[in-house]
Design a protein around this motif. Structure first.
Motif, PDB file in Angstrom:
ATOM      1  N   VAL A   1       0.814  -0.852  -0.018  1.00 29.48           N
ATOM      2  CA  VAL A   1       0.062  -0.267   0.159  1.00 29.48           C
ATOM      3  C   VAL A   1       1.160   1.326   0.067  1.00 29.48           C
ATOM      4  O   VAL A   1       2.025   1.446   0.985  1.00 29.48           O
ATOM      5  N   LEU A   2       0.884   2.111  -0.976  1.00 23.95           N
ATOM      6  CA  LEU A   2       1.638   3.177  -0.770  1.00 23.95           C
ATOM      7  C   LEU A   2       0.882   4.423  -0.791  1.00 23.95           C
ATOM      8  O   LEU A   2      -0.194   4.944  -0.939  1.00 23.95           O
ATOM      9  N   TYR A   3       0.620   5.354  -0.119  1.00 21.04           N
ATOM     10  CA  TYR A   3       0.464   7.050  -0.054  1.00 21.04           C
ATOM     11  C   TYR A   3       1.528   7.813   0.133  1.00 21.04           C
ATOM     12  O   TYR A   3       2.445   8.100  -0.060  1.00 21.04           O
TER      13      TYR A   3
ATOM     14  N   ILE B   1      -6.646   3.776  -7.670  1.00 19.27           N
ATOM     15  CA  ILE B   1      -6.134   4.504  -6.442  1.00 19.27           C
ATOM     16  C   ILE B   1      -6.929   4.970  -6.138  1.00 19.27           C
ATOM     17  O   ILE B   1      -8.023   5.570  -7.054  1.00 19.27           O
ATOM     18  N   ARG B   2      -7.053   5.892  -5.004  1.00 24.09           N
ATOM     19  CA  ARG B   2      -7.957   6.908  -4.798  1.00 24.09           C
ATOM     20  C   ARG B   2      -7.386   7.678  -3.987  1.00 24.09           C
ATOM     21  O   ARG B   2      -6.249   8.458  -3.409  1.00 24.09           O
ATOM     22  N   TYR B   3      -8.113   9.477  -4.441  1.00 20.50           N
ATOM     23  CA  TYR B   3      -7.363  10.595  -4.445  1.00 20.50           C
ATOM     24  C   TYR B   3      -8.387  11.167  -3.992  1.00 20.50           C
ATOM     25  O   TYR B   3      -9.754  10.976  -4.035  1.00 20.50           O
ATOM     26  N   ILE B   4      -8.317  12.069  -2.550  1.00 13.86           N
ATOM     27  CA  ILE B   4      -9.232  12.476  -1.205  1.00 13.86           C
ATOM     28  C   ILE B   4      -9.654  14.399  -1.756  1.00 13.86           C
ATOM     29  O   ILE B   4      -8.858  15.025  -1.942  1.00 13.86           O
ATOM     30  N   LEU B   5     -10.897  14.598  -2.307  1.00 15.44           N
ATOM     31  CA  LEU B   5     -10.509  15.835  -2.179  1.00 15.44           C
ATOM     32  C   LEU B   5     -10.443  16.523  -2.048  1.00 15.44           C
ATOM     33  O   LEU B   5     -11.273  17.709  -1.810  1.00 15.44           O
TER      34      LEU B   5
ATOM     35  N   LEU C   1      -4.036  10.517  -0.932  1.00 16.32           N
ATOM     36  CA  LEU C   1      -3.524   9.947  -2.448  1.00 16.32           C
ATOM     37  C   LEU C   1      -2.916   7.746  -1.990  1.00 16.32           C
ATOM     38  O   LEU C   1      -2.731   8.035  -1.074  1.00 16.32           O
ATOM     39  N   ILE C   2      -4.037   6.902  -1.605  1.00 14.09           N
ATOM     40  CA  ILE C   2      -3.500   5.870  -1.566  1.00 14.09           C
ATOM     41  C   ILE C   2      -3.511   5.404  -3.117  1.00 14.09           C
ATOM     42  O   ILE C   2      -4.634   4.952  -4.142  1.00 14.09           O
TER      43      ILE C   2
END
Ligand code: KMT
Ligand code: NI
Length: 175
Positions: free
Chosen positions: A33-35, A91-95, A120-121
């Protein structure tokens, strides 16, 4: 982003469920898991760079809230919170807003990753995981896809899935 072990109590999963033991970004990396935390005016350029590097071709935005999903809100949350894997990395980027991605570690414990705006994860293909909003009931996220904008959740058990086996092998190779 903060990560910690899930406390295992069966109260409302939208609560933090925080056990004292934190989980470091390094330990997340060992699970594949990358962050990144990307904020500032050029956040989109940074997201684009990561997406390009990793061969992502599509994206959409989702507003997970009663306002954003209307009558579908609770049923969507049920699907998101059902433990599953995907055959593609995600990938999920939290807006905006906040929520929790829970991922299984190698001892099958839940690691809770609390995400907020600018986080972003990257979740590797084959990792068992689930998602839930927190008690604010609101998160807006950019979802990035390698191929067409669809991701099929494959519910657990999927232990023989080739992408699951490949994921476990990749952890052994890098360990
Ligand atoms: C997922 O992977 O479960 C989701 O895409 C949930 C919505 S994104 C915060
Ligand atoms: Ni998922």
């Amino acid at each position: 982003m903060r990560a910690y072990f899930y406390d295992g109590s069966d109260s409302d999963p939208r609560e933090p469920h925080e056990q004292l033991t934190p989980v470091t970004p390094e330990e997340l990396k060992n699970l594949g898991v990358l962050y990144w935390h990307l904020d500032g005016e050029d956040y989109l350029e940074k997201v684009n760079e990561i997406a390009k590097e990793r061969n992502y071709k599509n994206r959409d935005e989702i507003n997970v809230s009663k306002e954003g999903l209307g009558d579908l809100y609770e049923s969507k949350l049920k699907i998101f919170f059902q433990e599953h894997l995907h055959e593609d990395e995600e990938i999920r980027y939290i807006l905006d807003g906040s929520g929790y991605f829970d991922v299984r570690d190698l001892l099958d414990r839940w690691v809770r990753i609390a995400v907020t705006k600018g986080d972003l994860i990257v979740l590797p293909a084959g990792i068992y995981h689930r998602f839930i909003v927190d008690t604010n009931d609101y998160i807006k996220a950019m979802r990035l896809f390698k191929e067409e904008p669809k991701w099929t959740p494959i519910n657990r058990p999927a232990d023989d899935n080739p992408h699951r086996l490949q994921y476990l092998q990749s952890l052994r190779d890098s360990g």
